[in-house]
Enzyme design. Structure first.
Site, mmCIF file in Angstrom:
data_model
loop_
_atom_site.group_PDB
_atom_site.id
_atom_site.type_symbol
_atom_site.label_atom_id
_atom_site.label_comp_id
_atom_site.label_asym_id
_atom_site.label_seq_id
_atom_site.Cartn_x
_atom_site.Cartn_y
_atom_site.Cartn_z
ATOM 1 N N LYS A 168 -3.382 -3.046 8.002
ATOM 2 C CA LYS A 168 -3.266 -4.353 8.284
ATOM 3 C C LYS A 168 -2.412 -5.046 7.025
ATOM 4 O O LYS A 168 -1.811 -4.374 6.125
ATOM 5 C CB LYS A 168 -4.765 -4.706 7.891
ATOM 6 C CG LYS A 168 -5.618 -5.777 8.675
ATOM 7 C CD LYS A 168 -5.475 -5.723 10.240
ATOM 8 C CE LYS A 168 -5.924 -6.769 10.729
ATOM 9 N NZ LYS A 168 -5.564 -6.799 12.208
ATOM 10 N N ASP A 221 0.923 -1.157 -0.143
ATOM 11 C CA ASP A 221 -0.197 -0.068 0.213
ATOM 12 C C ASP A 221 0.851 1.325 0.079
ATOM 13 O O ASP A 221 1.617 1.405 0.999
ATOM 14 C CB ASP A 221 -0.784 0.115 1.081
ATOM 15 C CG ASP A 221 -1.803 1.013 1.464
ATOM 16 O OD1 ASP A 221 -1.461 2.068 0.439
ATOM 17 O OD2 ASP A 221 -2.556 1.220 2.361
ATOM 18 N N TYR A 252 0.628 0.372 15.104
ATOM 19 C CA TYR A 252 -0.017 0.125 13.965
ATOM 20 C C TYR A 252 0.343 0.928 12.393
ATOM 21 O O TYR A 252 0.559 2.036 12.604
ATOM 22 C CB TYR A 252 -1.403 0.562 14.159
ATOM 23 C CG TYR A 252 -2.656 0.668 13.112
ATOM 24 C CD1 TYR A 252 -3.119 -0.674 12.696
ATOM 25 C CD2 TYR A 252 -2.756 1.677 12.407
ATOM 26 C CE1 TYR A 252 -3.995 -0.661 11.603
ATOM 27 C CE2 TYR A 252 -3.527 1.746 11.348
ATOM 28 C CZ TYR A 252 -4.168 0.524 10.948
ATOM 29 O OH TYR A 252 -4.857 0.437 9.645
HETATM 30 C C1 F6R Z 1 -6.545 1.191 6.828
HETATM 31 C C2 F6R Z 1 -7.735 0.840 7.414
HETATM 32 C C3 F6R Z 1 -8.480 1.961 7.678
HETATM 33 C C4 F6R Z 1 -7.817 3.160 8.820
HETATM 34 C C5 F6R Z 1 -8.789 4.105 9.056
HETATM 35 C C6 F6R Z 1 -8.051 5.123 9.861
HETATM 36 O O1 F6R Z 1 -6.105 0.328 6.006
HETATM 37 O O2 F6R Z 1 -7.869 -0.298 7.599
HETATM 38 O O3 F6R Z 1 -9.490 1.516 8.582
HETATM 39 O O4 F6R Z 1 -7.327 2.505 9.884
HETATM 40 O O5 F6R Z 1 -9.477 4.654 7.838
HETATM 41 O O6 F6R Z 1 -7.034 5.707 9.176
HETATM 42 P P1 F6R Z 1 -5.787 6.676 9.726
HETATM 43 O O7 F6R Z 1 -5.751 6.153 10.927
HETATM 44 O O8 F6R Z 1 -4.975 6.531 8.609
HETATM 45 O O9 F6R Z 1 -6.744 8.105 9.827
HETATM 46 MG MG MG Z 2 -4.106 2.346 3.283
HETATM 47 MG MG MG Z 3 -4.707 -2.225 2.123
#
Ligand code: F6R
Ligand code: MG
Ligand code: MG
Length: 372
Positions: free
Chosen positions: A231, A9, A228
């Site tokens: 995923k 990603d 984190y």
């Molecule tokens: C990313 C994912 C999303 C993010 C969520 C918050 O692969 O699974 O659910 O965790 O959109 O994203 P951030 O922390 O980047 O604002």
């Molecule tokens: Mg992403």
């Molecule tokens: Mg992904």
């Protein structure tokens, strides 16, 4: 001949949804220019916010040149993603400089060296918003369960069973693996695979011929980064037909729409939805999705892909999975709707609980009433 798929990603539009056309084109151009002399063929696609580079070549697995090519393509892509202001640009490139192998650096890798059969059909799976254990149940059913795979009783070579190599992905010090054989050790395999966040099928091998059937990317990003970072969104290669299960036997378990770890903030239990190639992400930063491109490879040349989950059959499955996803989401943050504490991908809750811990009091026991 070696099949390698390396995915990362490196940025997407509108949140963690899908890469831009410009980003995809940058990765395609980069690989296209450097492929002659190094690769036999390649295919570049996306599933959710992940870009996968599927390559055929003769350099074997864990080859430095091949890994470097993918790493450099993702670096070039990251520059393009930054120019466009894409979200999470370079997200999975966790190290600054390349050191011989992309394993442990963020990108996911699945590779196998094979003796190409006269006709070599294989499947390339890519999943987003989930982790490598998502393939545990489908692989168990396809390679070990006669209720799913009639080939286990109808085909003599398939009847000889398969060797499962299973990895304990919590062991960060090194690759901790166990080899178990079907049919005699089926219950031992099941005992491990019931915990898909810890025990993950890494590969499957034919006991009749010794040939490798499956290679799964097993990396856990939070083990590498210590926090984190998204995923792990695993890719997988599966050879099919002849001494291996048929394409339909490999695909059938995805009709279950089983619950996998992932979805919103990588921290929930959401059913896995089989989708068309090059599908983005939507409901609840999910649902977790899996795509499957079927190929034949001949002297290293790939056919065009066939989109295995595009068939109308899978529309009914998708509708059911959407209903399952909405049903568990009604349970919000409580119990099984969310992953256990150890698997939560954000540290905020641990900090919150540490503060609350100090505010707990133990009531003093009331003095016993004096007897009159
Ligand atoms: C990313 C994912 C999303 C993010 C969520 C918050 O692969 O699974 O659910 O965790 O959109 O994203 P951030 O922390 O980047 O604002
Ligand atoms: Mg992403
Ligand atoms: Mg992904």
């Amino acid at each position: 001949m070696t099949l390698s798929v390396i995915k990362a990603d490196i940025g997407s539009i509108g949140g963690h949804v899908a890469p831009s056309q410009h980003l995809l084109q940058t990765v395609r151009d980069y690989i296209g220019k450097r492929a002659p002399g190094l690769l036999l063929d390649h295919y570049i696609s996306h599933t959710g916010d992940d870009i996968a580079i599927l390559m055929t070549h003769t350099h074997g697995v864990d080859d430095e040149q091949i890994h470097q090519l993918a790493w450099d393509a993702f670096r070039a892509g990251t520059d393009a993603a930054r120019q466009e202001g894409l979200y999470g640009a370079g997200q999975d490139l966790l190290k600054d400089s390349f050191s011989g192998n992309v394993k442990g650096m963020g990108p996911a890798v699945a590779e196998m060296e094979i003796d190409e059969r006269t006709s070599e059909p294989f499947l390339f799976f890519a999943a987003d918003k989930t982790d490598p254990g998502a393939y545990n149940l489908p692989l168990y059913l396809a390679f070990a369960d006669v209720m799913n795979t009639p080939g286990l009783i109808l085909s003599p070579n398939i009847s000889r069973g398969y060797k499962f190599v299973i990895m304990d992905v919590n062991n960060t010090a090194g690759d901790r693996v166990i080899e178990l054989n079907t049919p005699e050790e089926m219950y031992d395999i099941a005992a491990l695979l019931r915990d898909p966040e810890r025990f993950v099928v890494e590969s499957v091998w034919s006991r009749a011929t010794g040939e490798q059937a499956v290679a799964v990317a097993t990396s856990r990003l939070h083990n590498i980064a210590g926090k984190y970072t998204g995923k792990d969104d695993p890719v997988m290669l599966v050879r099919v037909q002849m001494n291996f299960p048929a394409t339909g036997e490999i695909l059938a378990p995805y009709a279950i729409g089983h619950f996998v770890g992932g979805g919103m903030r990588g921290s929930h239990q959401v059913p896995l939805m089989p989708v068309h190639l090059n599908t983005g992400i939507s409901y609840f930063d999910g649902p977790p999705i899996v795509s499957c491109a079927g190929f034949c490879v001949h002297n290293g040349s790939l056919t065009e892909p066939v989109d295995n989950f595009a068939h109308p059959f899978w529309d009914t499955v998708r509708n059911r999975v959407a209903k399952k996803a909405m049903e568990i989401r009604r349970q919000g943050f409580v119990g099984t709707a969310m992953l256990p504490m150890f698997e939560l991908e954000y540290t905020g809750i641990a900090e919150k609980l540490a503060v609350l811990e100090k505010r707990f009091v133990v009531r003093e026991a009331k003095p016993a009433l004096a007897k009159v």
